[in-house]
Design a protein around this motif. Structure first.
Motif, PDB file in Angstrom:
ATOM      1  N   UNK A 116     -42.065  46.153 -11.531  1.00 65.22           N
ATOM      2  CA  UNK A 116     -40.785  46.357 -12.211  1.00 65.22           C
ATOM      3  C   UNK A 116     -40.796  45.667 -13.567  1.00 65.22           C
ATOM      4  N   UNK A 159     -37.583  44.134 -15.952  1.00 66.71           N
ATOM      5  CA  UNK A 159     -36.180  43.843 -16.179  1.00 66.71           C
ATOM      6  C   UNK A 159     -36.064  43.186 -17.549  1.00 66.71           C
ATOM      7  N   UNK A 162     -32.032  45.910 -14.921  1.00 70.95           N
ATOM      8  CA  UNK A 162     -33.180  46.699 -14.485  1.00 70.95           C
ATOM      9  C   UNK A 162     -33.585  47.696 -15.555  1.00 70.95           C
ATOM     10  N   UNK A 182     -38.978  50.877 -12.375  1.00 68.81           N
ATOM     11  CA  UNK A 182     -39.859  50.507 -11.267  1.00 68.81           C
ATOM     12  C   UNK A 182     -41.029  51.470 -11.235  1.00 68.81           C
ATOM     13  N   UNK A 208     -38.267  54.839 -10.496  1.00 64.60           N
ATOM     14  CA  UNK A 208     -36.867  54.796 -10.886  1.00 64.60           C
ATOM     15  C   UNK A 208     -36.772  54.172 -12.277  1.00 64.60           C
ATOM     16  N   UNK A 267     -41.054  47.922  -0.831  1.00 64.65           N
ATOM     17  CA  UNK A 267     -40.128  48.482  -1.799  1.00 64.65           C
ATOM     18  C   UNK A 267     -38.960  47.547  -2.060  1.00 64.65           C
ATOM     19  N   UNK A 268     -38.792  47.161  -3.279  1.00 61.42           N
ATOM     20  CA  UNK A 268     -37.665  46.345  -3.670  1.00 61.42           C
ATOM     21  C   UNK A 268     -36.387  47.117  -3.511  1.00 61.42           C
ATOM     22  N   UNK A 269     -35.279  46.416  -3.322  1.00 65.95           N
ATOM     23  CA  UNK A 269     -34.040  47.105  -3.026  1.00 65.95           C
ATOM     24  C   UNK A 269     -33.977  47.472  -1.561  1.00 65.95           C
ATOM     25  N   UNK A 270     -34.997  47.125  -0.811  1.00 68.32           N
ATOM     26  CA  UNK A 270     -35.007  47.380   0.634  1.00 68.32           C
ATOM     27  C   UNK A 270     -34.887  46.080   1.399  1.00 68.32           C
ATOM     28  N   UNK A 271     -34.404  45.054   0.736  1.00 70.71           N
ATOM     29  CA  UNK A 271     -34.324  43.765   1.402  1.00 70.71           C
ATOM     30  C   UNK A 271     -35.614  43.000   1.324  1.00 70.71           C
ATOM     31  N   UNK A 295     -28.211  45.687  -3.882  1.00 69.80           N
ATOM     32  CA  UNK A 295     -29.068  46.868  -3.988  1.00 69.80           C
ATOM     33  C   UNK A 295     -28.728  47.861  -2.893  1.00 69.80           C
ATOM     34  N   UNK A 296     -29.210  49.078  -3.085  1.00 71.07           N
ATOM     35  CA  UNK A 296     -29.023  50.172  -2.129  1.00 71.07           C
ATOM     36  C   UNK A 296     -30.332  50.344  -1.387  1.00 71.07           C
ATOM     37  N   UNK A 297     -30.356  49.953  -0.141  1.00 66.33           N
ATOM     38  CA  UNK A 297     -31.635  49.799   0.567  1.00 66.33           C
ATOM     39  C   UNK A 297     -32.447  51.093   0.625  1.00 66.33           C
ATOM     40  N   UNK A 298     -31.814  52.185   0.907  1.00 71.08           N
ATOM     41  CA  UNK A 298     -32.588  53.389   1.188  1.00 71.08           C
ATOM     42  C   UNK A 298     -32.794  54.289  -0.014  1.00 71.08           C
ATOM     43  N   UNK A 299     -32.080  54.057  -1.085  1.00 73.18           N
ATOM     44  CA  UNK A 299     -32.131  55.055  -2.153  1.00 73.18           C
ATOM     45  C   UNK A 299     -32.483  54.490  -3.518  1.00 73.18           C
ATOM     46  N   UNK A 300     -32.773  53.200  -3.598  1.00 70.90           N
ATOM     47  CA  UNK A 300     -33.014  52.635  -4.913  1.00 70.90           C
ATOM     48  C   UNK A 300     -34.047  51.527  -4.832  1.00 70.90           C
ATOM     49  N   UNK A 301     -34.730  51.338  -5.942  1.00 65.36           N
ATOM     50  CA  UNK A 301     -35.723  50.277  -6.041  1.00 65.36           C
ATOM     51  C   UNK A 301     -35.176  49.046  -6.761  1.00 65.36           C
ATOM     52  N   UNK A 302     -33.987  49.162  -7.322  1.00 62.12           N
ATOM     53  CA  UNK A 302     -33.568  48.134  -8.264  1.00 62.12           C
ATOM     54  C   UNK A 302     -32.563  47.163  -7.674  1.00 62.12           C
TER      55      UNK A 302
END
Lengths: 116, 113
Positions: free
Chosen positions: A33, A35, A45, A48, A56, A98-102, B93-100
């Protein structure tokens, strides 16, 4: 502890010049990424990158910006024709999953870009 | 809808006190809420994070409280120390739909000795 390293730490460039900011992500990470943080403002952001393509991007990441992973270790951000408003701290980051996935996103110390 | 609003902008706390930083969001699809700590000249570093299926998470002196119905979450730093002086950013963040990560505007914390 593994870390994301960025070069240069500070660059001053003339308006209209091309700039390349370099990053070495954590070695086994798969997601990368960029930023940016304008002085005194929040971290925003830009883009990515996964599996050798942009996954993204934000509205900020227009045609003036590009990213590349030229080899197995480096990740670069190119600004084609810099503007005064591009002056900011640019952070490279990486994550294993994958970031944004926790999953934790690790940030470098930043490259401070000053456009004059 | 993509914003995360953070307050206060700055905070001064005496050593040993409790620091509280608040964040609010609009998008109910957000499902991951980390807090990052940033020291001057350094990049943000993950401090603690929470998902909306729990109301509180504690790690040492740091606690996140999460109120799903109010769409708010907060960071509590117990027994604040001068070494905690830094800028703190909440994010979502949006876990399933975004990387940011979408960051709040930051809170500059100063803990006085």
């Amino acid at each position: 502890e593994p870390e994301v390293t960025q070069t240069p730490s500070h660059q001053v460039t003339q308006m209209g010049q091309e700039v390349i900011l370099r990053c070495v992500p954590i070695s086994n990470h798969l997601y990368f990424y960029w930023y940016r943080q304008i002085l005194g403002q929040k971290v925003e952001f830009l883009v990515s990158f996964y599996n050798n393509e942009i996954s993204e991007k934000s509205e900020i990441f227009d045609d003036q910006f590009s990213v590349e992973r030229p080899d197995g270790s480096n990740f670069t951000l190119k600004i084609r024709s810099t503007k005064l408003e591009d002056s900011a701290m640019y952070f490279c980051a990486s994550s294993l999953y994958r970031g944004g996935s926790g999953n934790t996103i690790y940030f470098g110390e930043g490259s401070w870009l000053t456009v004059v | 809808q993509q914003q995360v609003k953070q307050s206060p902008q700055s905070l001064i706390v005496q050593k040993g006190g409790i620091s509280i930083i608040n964040c609010a969001y609009e998008n109910t699809a957000f499902d991951y809420f980390p807090w990052y700590q940033q020291f001057p000249g350094k990049g943000p570093a993950l401090l603690i994070a929470i998902r909306p299926d729990v109301s509180e998470k504690k790690e040492g002196r740091f606690t996140i409280s999460f109120n799903k119905s109010a769409k708010q979450f907060s960071l509590h730093i117990m027994d604040s120390q001068p070494g905690d002086s830094a800028t703190y950013f909440c994010a979502a963040s949006l876990m399933d739909s975004s990387y940011k990560l979408i960051f709040g505007s930051g809170t500059r914390l100063l803990v006085r000795p």
